[in-house]
Design a protein around this motif. Structure first.
Motif, PDB file in Angstrom:
ATOM      1  N   GLU A  50      -0.724  -0.333   1.020  1.00  0.00           N
ATOM      2  CA  GLU A  50       1.128   0.655   0.820  1.00  0.00           C
ATOM      3  C   GLU A  50       1.809   1.107   2.231  1.00  0.00           C
ATOM      4  O   GLU A  50       2.296   1.367   2.864  1.00  0.00           O
ATOM      5  CB  GLU A  50       1.090   1.815   0.098  1.00  0.00           C
ATOM      6  CG  GLU A  50       0.670   1.742  -1.267  1.00  0.00           C
ATOM      7  CD  GLU A  50       1.149   2.547  -2.113  1.00  0.00           C
ATOM      8  OE1 GLU A  50       0.754   2.528  -3.798  1.00  0.00           O
ATOM      9  OE2 GLU A  50       0.362   3.918  -2.110  1.00  0.00           O
ATOM     10  N   MET A  53       2.808  -1.129   4.039  1.00  0.00           N
ATOM     11  CA  MET A  53       4.724  -1.472   3.715  1.00  0.00           C
ATOM     12  C   MET A  53       5.076   0.328   3.978  1.00  0.00           C
ATOM     13  O   MET A  53       5.757   0.283   3.759  1.00  0.00           O
ATOM     14  CB  MET A  53       4.966  -1.297   2.302  1.00  0.00           C
ATOM     15  CG  MET A  53       4.554  -2.400   1.355  1.00  0.00           C
ATOM     16  SD  MET A  53       5.678  -3.649   1.372  1.00  0.00           S
ATOM     17  CE  MET A  53       7.557  -3.029   1.297  1.00  0.00           C
ATOM     18  N   ASN A  54       4.492   0.898   4.672  1.00  0.00           N
ATOM     19  CA  ASN A  54       4.886   2.025   5.565  1.00  0.00           C
ATOM     20  C   ASN A  54       5.176   2.813   4.186  1.00  0.00           C
ATOM     21  O   ASN A  54       5.577   4.003   5.473  1.00  0.00           O
ATOM     22  CB  ASN A  54       6.064   1.657   6.629  1.00  0.00           C
ATOM     23  CG  ASN A  54       6.011   2.644   7.206  1.00  0.00           C
ATOM     24  OD1 ASN A  54       5.438   3.622   7.914  1.00  0.00           O
ATOM     25  ND2 ASN A  54       7.769   2.983   8.016  1.00  0.00           N
ATOM     26  N   LEU A  55       4.262   3.260   2.944  1.00  0.00           N
ATOM     27  CA  LEU A  55       4.466   4.142   2.182  1.00  0.00           C
ATOM     28  C   LEU A  55       4.107   5.100   2.711  1.00  0.00           C
ATOM     29  O   LEU A  55       3.573   6.054   1.982  1.00  0.00           O
ATOM     30  CB  LEU A  55       4.373   3.148   0.761  1.00  0.00           C
ATOM     31  CG  LEU A  55       5.960   1.965  -0.013  1.00  0.00           C
ATOM     32  CD1 LEU A  55       5.384   1.118  -0.543  1.00  0.00           C
ATOM     33  CD2 LEU A  55       7.193   3.015   1.218  1.00  0.00           C
ATOM     34  N   ARG A  56       2.701   4.899   3.078  1.00  0.00           N
ATOM     35  CA  ARG A  56       1.602   5.501   4.122  1.00  0.00           C
ATOM     36  C   ARG A  56       0.793   5.436   4.881  1.00  0.00           C
ATOM     37  O   ARG A  56       1.786   4.493   5.608  1.00  0.00           O
ATOM     38  CB  ARG A  56      -0.015   5.256   2.823  1.00  0.00           C
ATOM     39  CG  ARG A  56      -0.262   6.070   0.850  1.00  0.00           C
ATOM     40  CD  ARG A  56      -1.119   5.833   0.680  1.00  0.00           C
ATOM     41  NE  ARG A  56      -1.822   5.418  -0.674  1.00  0.00           N
ATOM     42  CZ  ARG A  56      -1.340   6.518  -0.896  1.00  0.00           C
ATOM     43  NH1 ARG A  56      -1.241   7.960  -0.664  1.00  0.00           N
ATOM     44  NH2 ARG A  56      -1.086   6.236  -2.419  1.00  0.00           N
ATOM     45  N   ILE A  81      11.126  -8.648   2.766  1.00  0.00           N
ATOM     46  CA  ILE A  81      10.118  -7.832   2.639  1.00  0.00           C
ATOM     47  C   ILE A  81      10.851  -7.968   1.476  1.00  0.00           C
ATOM     48  O   ILE A  81      11.123  -6.446   0.837  1.00  0.00           O
ATOM     49  CB  ILE A  81       9.373  -7.054   3.363  1.00  0.00           C
ATOM     50  CG1 ILE A  81       9.548  -6.699   4.684  1.00  0.00           C
ATOM     51  CG2 ILE A  81       7.822  -6.753   3.038  1.00  0.00           C
ATOM     52  CD1 ILE A  81       8.093  -5.998   5.380  1.00  0.00           C
ATOM     53  N   GLY A  82       9.500  -8.209   0.118  1.00  0.00           N
ATOM     54  CA  GLY A  82       9.543  -8.309  -1.015  1.00  0.00           C
ATOM     55  C   GLY A  82       8.442  -7.120  -1.728  1.00  0.00           C
ATOM     56  O   GLY A  82       7.226  -7.528  -0.889  1.00  0.00           O
ATOM     57  N   PHE A  83       8.251  -6.062  -2.626  1.00  0.00           N
ATOM     58  CA  PHE A  83       6.761  -5.317  -2.863  1.00  0.00           C
ATOM     59  C   PHE A  83       6.886  -5.281  -4.290  1.00  0.00           C
ATOM     60  O   PHE A  83       7.348  -4.300  -4.976  1.00  0.00           O
ATOM     61  CB  PHE A  83       6.913  -4.141  -1.622  1.00  0.00           C
ATOM     62  CG  PHE A  83       5.977  -3.374  -2.336  1.00  0.00           C
ATOM     63  CD1 PHE A  83       4.552  -3.601  -2.195  1.00  0.00           C
ATOM     64  CD2 PHE A  83       6.344  -1.641  -2.850  1.00  0.00           C
ATOM     65  CE1 PHE A  83       2.992  -2.570  -2.000  1.00  0.00           C
ATOM     66  CE2 PHE A  83       4.877  -0.852  -3.292  1.00  0.00           C
ATOM     67  CZ  PHE A  83       4.127  -1.678  -2.585  1.00  0.00           C
ATOM     68  N   ALA A  85       4.608  -2.479  -6.417  1.00  0.00           N
ATOM     69  CA  ALA A  85       3.639  -1.681  -6.566  1.00  0.00           C
ATOM     70  C   ALA A  85       2.329  -2.077  -7.885  1.00  0.00           C
ATOM     71  O   ALA A  85       3.373  -1.958  -8.704  1.00  0.00           O
ATOM     72  CB  ALA A  85       4.378  -0.389  -6.567  1.00  0.00           C
ATOM     73  N   GLN A  86       1.275  -1.068  -7.503  1.00  0.00           N
ATOM     74  CA  GLN A  86       0.595  -1.659  -9.265  1.00  0.00           C
ATOM     75  C   GLN A  86       1.026  -0.653 -10.542  1.00  0.00           C
ATOM     76  O   GLN A  86       0.589  -1.321 -11.016  1.00  0.00           O
ATOM     77  CB  GLN A  86      -0.900  -0.666  -8.821  1.00  0.00           C
ATOM     78  CG  GLN A  86      -1.649  -1.138  -9.308  1.00  0.00           C
ATOM     79  CD  GLN A  86      -3.327  -0.343  -9.015  1.00  0.00           C
ATOM     80  OE1 GLN A  86      -3.639   0.219  -8.325  1.00  0.00           O
ATOM     81  NE2 GLN A  86      -4.424  -0.953  -9.889  1.00  0.00           N
ATOM     82  N   ASP A  87       1.416   0.594 -10.509  1.00  0.00           N
ATOM     83  CA  ASP A  87       2.142   1.107 -10.998  1.00  0.00           C
ATOM     84  C   ASP A  87       3.200   2.350 -10.487  1.00  0.00           C
ATOM     85  O   ASP A  87       3.134   2.626  -9.548  1.00  0.00           O
ATOM     86  CB  ASP A  87       1.512   2.114 -11.558  1.00  0.00           C
ATOM     87  CG  ASP A  87       0.669   3.285 -11.026  1.00  0.00           C
ATOM     88  OD1 ASP A  87       0.671   2.689  -9.434  1.00  0.00           O
ATOM     89  OD2 ASP A  87       0.713   3.897 -10.844  1.00  0.00           O
ATOM     90  N   HIS A 142       9.229  -6.161 -12.554  1.00  0.00           N
ATOM     91  CA  HIS A 142       9.520  -5.992 -10.803  1.00  0.00           C
ATOM     92  C   HIS A 142       8.974  -7.263 -10.565  1.00  0.00           C
ATOM     93  O   HIS A 142       9.324  -7.402  -8.887  1.00  0.00           O
ATOM     94  CB  HIS A 142       8.247  -4.457 -10.535  1.00  0.00           C
ATOM     95  CG  HIS A 142       8.995  -2.957 -10.529  1.00  0.00           C
ATOM     96  ND1 HIS A 142       8.382  -2.800 -12.521  1.00  0.00           N
ATOM     97  CD2 HIS A 142      10.012  -2.719 -10.690  1.00  0.00           C
ATOM     98  CE1 HIS A 142       9.775  -1.794 -12.198  1.00  0.00           C
ATOM     99  NE2 HIS A 142      10.015  -1.793 -11.916  1.00  0.00           N
ATOM    100  N   GLN A 145      12.228  -9.028  -9.613  1.00  0.00           N
ATOM    101  CA  GLN A 145      13.280  -8.105  -9.025  1.00  0.00           C
ATOM    102  C   GLN A 145      12.434  -8.649  -7.501  1.00  0.00           C
ATOM    103  O   GLN A 145      12.889  -8.941  -6.098  1.00  0.00           O
ATOM    104  CB  GLN A 145      13.142  -6.948  -8.635  1.00  0.00           C
ATOM    105  CG  GLN A 145      13.489  -5.857  -7.699  1.00  0.00           C
ATOM    106  CD  GLN A 145      12.526  -5.360  -6.354  1.00  0.00           C
ATOM    107  OE1 GLN A 145      11.168  -4.653  -6.344  1.00  0.00           O
ATOM    108  NE2 GLN A 145      13.082  -5.464  -5.325  1.00  0.00           N
ATOM    109  N   ILE A 149      14.665 -11.957  -4.002  1.00  0.00           N
ATOM    110  CA  ILE A 149      14.936 -11.031  -2.758  1.00  0.00           C
ATOM    111  C   ILE A 149      15.078 -12.575  -2.210  1.00  0.00           C
ATOM    112  O   ILE A 149      15.573 -12.505  -0.819  1.00  0.00           O
ATOM    113  CB  ILE A 149      14.023  -9.803  -2.147  1.00  0.00           C
ATOM    114  CG1 ILE A 149      14.090  -8.954  -2.942  1.00  0.00           C
ATOM    115  CG2 ILE A 149      14.725 -10.519  -0.485  1.00  0.00           C
ATOM    116  CD1 ILE A 149      13.138  -7.733  -2.783  1.00  0.00           C
ATOM    117  N   ASP A 157       0.856  -5.757  -4.912  1.00  0.00           N
ATOM    118  CA  ASP A 157      -0.633  -4.122  -5.986  1.00  0.00           C
ATOM    119  C   ASP A 157      -1.130  -5.016  -6.694  1.00  0.00           C
ATOM    120  O   ASP A 157      -0.367  -4.296  -7.720  1.00  0.00           O
ATOM    121  CB  ASP A 157      -0.379  -3.147  -5.284  1.00  0.00           C
ATOM    122  CG  ASP A 157      -1.783  -2.725  -4.593  1.00  0.00           C
ATOM    123  OD1 ASP A 157      -3.040  -3.386  -5.346  1.00  0.00           O
ATOM    124  OD2 ASP A 157      -1.362  -1.572  -4.786  1.00  0.00           O
TER     125      ASP A 157
END
Lengths: 296, 440
Positions: A50, A53-56, A81-83, A85-87, A142, A145, A149, A157
């Motif tokens: 994360e 991914m610049n989420l943190r 960029i595709g991502f 997340a765990q949940d 997901h 999704q 891309i 994750d």
């Protein structure tokens, strides 16, 4: 010739209160690599992915994608960029097809036909509401999704945690196709070591806040082994054997494990130590257990 | 453009039942305004009544659209894709802007008032603030931020110019929009908070602080919790004692505001009564709903087929939580009334708080066993009825303050509540446990 890494991390640190999760972590990932990221629960895999991914935000250190900091990345690059997340939460009220069409609209490279192909191949009912999907189906949604891309960089994750073996196998073959077609770079975390052998060309192990092991899978598989050092007396771990881990002295020698490519060959070490060394190859799963044990 | 259209649709369609309920309310309120236009009411009163109904509608729409925005904002694209972020924010602002302007403009044109044109943006600002009921990061902010425009509006009683008040509200709205755009809702809780996400999520305090408060207050006012160790009450109402802190907090706020305000004390009390409703009736039930799945860990210990004993323990736990909070609040109100010689206003406040407490105790079994969507609908209905009741019943309380607790109306009200509670409790008993524990 040196190529610029797609992901370049230098001295990245991140802590939660007094818990240091990433400790001056440095890591470079090259284009076209499929990297499996391993680590114990709570090792910081999600935090690391994360942060990529610049989420943190990291507390200190430097992170670059395509040799640029996140704030310098232009929109078209970000859209590559595709991502997963765990949940993932949200969008519960939308139908699967509405969700995919809505999110797809934000990605110019969105491949609608491919998205529909994946939906039918993976039996995802487009009319079902996102909130009514099971854990595995939600993960598939997901993943679809992220794959639709046609990303150049894919960060996943624990993408297969909720999938059954057949779906896992299909997902992994999609990953391989994607990387062959677009030379995409994939970084995924997983606890299922057997999967990484099928798809990843590199394996990284995150422990104690750093990437402790980062090797080519084939190179690693050919190096890792359980070793039995035969002698008439118990043998202590001398500097000659420092590259061996989990050293256990026996009455007639010792046993240990080789968990990374050695600087000198086993034959050389045997000759220098005047012992006989027998090797038994380790599977990646056994290797993971050995390195986890060695780390305590 | 397609993205804006789809976002518009997504903002609208995230909860159909609530949407229908708000639409019906809007129709009723707009009809009410039409009656005001044609009735021969004094212009200033007409404008006031019209504005008040518009503000209530603005709050509802703000909360509804804000709820949808929050659900979209939690997606990772909000952080990394500017197009996604801009589309969401512009659609959200555009939707609320156009809707609220359409609401107030006819009133502004039809009623010949001397109000500043800035009043036209008041419902929009109120909507944005009301969205914080769902968008704000902690329960304290969710309770305080939405009432900010109303608190700023109280400056009117200190003879501050209307335009200046509106400029203040507009400026704070701009600040809020900027914050909304900059902040992210991705994984609101950090990993260190994951053990008790609700503790930090609902208060904004660190979990350790919340636990210290809980421990202190449980020693003071809920000694049985520590005696029974980690019982059902503890499992589903971990944050209940910190909600008691809210009661202290609001009593303190009321006290400070009443000192500053010369007139219009009752108006302040109305505002704070509404806050109390939102924090006690809604917050406690919603937090209990979030925590209810924790009961899964030990529900098998309760061996009866229908889990009646466990269900009763859950209900009693909530009753106690409401009582603690209500008593603290009511005591505080009584003390404030005595200290500031506001006996009649305090009586009004006291009776409103008692009524809130009783309504909460009558309705909570129902709110625990409804689905999320129906809970939203019920909340809207409860708050609407309350809003109307506060304005209509206040006159009745003033007229009957001597025999307030002995009148047949109060008896009827009490009987209605007992019937409601009985029906709600039967519904709660009949609901299978697995369905109750799935509630989010």
């Amino acid at each position: 010739m040196m190529t610029t890494p797609i992901i370049s991390i230098a001295n990245l640190s991140k802590s939660y209160q007094n818990n240091l999760v990433l400790n001056s972590l440095s890591w470079d990932i090259e284009q076209g690599d499929i990297v499996a990221l391993l680590g114990k629960n709570g090792a910081g895999k999600s935090t690391l992915l994360e942060t990529i991914m610049n989420l943190r935000n990291g507390d200190q250190g430097e992170l670059k994608l395509w040799d640029k900091h996140w704030e310098q990345l232009d929109q078209p690059t970000r859209e590559k960029i595709g991502f997963v997340a765990q949940d993932i939460k949200g969008f519960e009220w939308m139908r699967v097809s509405d969700f995919l069409s809505y999110i797809g609209g934000f990605f110019p490279t969105w491949n609608k036909d491919y998205c529909e192909q994946l939906q039918s191949r993976w039996n995802l009912d487009p009319k079902k509401r996102v909130g009514d999907l099971s854990g595995g189906q939600s993960q598939i949604l997901h993943v679809i999704q992220a794959l639709s891309i046609k990303p150049e960089l894919l960060i996943l994750d624990e993408p297969v945690a909720h999938l059954d073996p057949s779906m896992r196998r299909q997902f992994l073959s999609e990953l391989i196709e994607l990387t062959c077609e677009l030379n995409s770079t994939v970084v995924f975390s997983s606890h299922i070591v057997s999967d990484l052998e099928r798809v990843a060309n590199k394996v990284a192990l995150l422990q104690n806040g750093i990437i402790d092991y980062y090797y080519d899978v084939e190179q690693l598989k050919s190096s890792i082994a359980h070793v039995k050092i035969s002698a008439d007396i118990p043998i202590e771990q001398t500097p000659l054997f420092t590259e061996f881990v989990n050293w256990r002295p026996l009455t007639n020698g010792a046993t240990a494990s080789v968990v990374r490519p050695l600087e000198s060959s086993i034959e050389n070490i045997a000759a220098q130590s005047n012992t006989n060394i027998e090797t038994t190859p380790l599977s990646l799963e056994d290797w993971y257990l050995e390195v986890s044990h060695a780390a305590g | 453009m397609r993205q804006v259209r789809q976002t518009l649709w997504n903002l609208f369609s995230h909860s159909w039942i609530t949407l229908i309920a708000i639409t019906i309310l809007t129709i009723v309120f707009v009809s009410f305004q039409l009656i005001i236009y044609v009735a021969e009411i004094q212009q200033s009163d007409a404008f006031k009544a019209s504005t008040m109904t518009n503000l209530v509608l603005a709050c509802f729409w703000g909360i509804y659209i804000g709820g949808a925005l929050l659900r979209l904002k939690q997606y990772y694209l909000w952080k990394i894709n500017q197009c996604f972020r801009q589309t969401l924010v512009t659609t959200y602002l555009g939707l609320l802007g156009v809707f609220n302007l359409l609401l107030i403009f006819p009133a502004y044109l039809n009623i010949n008032s001397n109000h500043s044109p800035l009043v036209l943006v008041a419902p929009f600002c109120v909507s944005i603030f009301a969205s914080q009921v769902v968008l704000a990061k902690s329960l304290i902010l969710r309770a305080i931020v939405p009432v900010t425009p109303f608190i700023i509006g109280q400056l009117y009683w200190l003879n501050v110019d209307e335009s200046l008040i509106m400029l203040l509200i507009i400026a704070s709205t701009c600040g809020l929009i900027y914050y909304l755009y900059q902040s992210s809702s991705y994984r609101r809780t950090e990993p260190q908070d994951m053990v008790f996400p609700v503790a930090s999520q609902s208060t904004g305090f660190k979990p350790s602080i919340v636990f210290k408060f809980n421990y202190f207050i449980s020693l003071m006012i809920a000694n049985h919790i520590t005696k029974n160790k980690k019982n059902v009450s503890w499992s589903i109402l971990l944050p209940h004692s910190k909600l008691a802190i809210f009661s202290f907090f609001y009593v303190l706020l009321i006290f400070v505001f009443l000192i500053f305000l010369g007139g219009a004390k009752k108006s302040m009390l109305e505002v704070f009564t509404l806050i109390f409703i939102s924090t006690s009736l809604i917050a406690i039930v919603m937090e209990a709903r979030q925590l209810l799945p924790q009961v899964k860990l030990f529900s098998h210990v309760f061996t009866e087929v229908d889990h009646r004993r466990l269900k009763n323990k859950i209900l009693i736990s909530l009753d106690k939580a409401f009582t603690y909070n209500g008593l603290i609040f009511i005591t505080g109100a009584f003390l404030v009334g005595q200290l500031l010689s506001l006996e009649s206003d305090a009586l009004y406040f006291f009776s409103a708080s008692i009524a809130t407490l009783l309504i909460a105790m009558a309705l909570h079994p129902l709110l625990l066993c409804l689905t999320w969507i129906n809970v939203s609908l019920t909340q809207i209905l409860v708050v609407s009825v309350y809003f109307l009741a506060i304005f209509f019943v206040s006159g009745w309380i003033e007229a009957n303050h001597n025999s307030l607790f002995y009148s047949w109306e109060v008896l009827l009200f009490f009987i209605c509540l007992v019937i409601t509670r009985t029906l709600a409790q039967v519904l709660f008993w009949k609901k299978p446990l697995e369905k109750l524990l799935k509630t989010k």
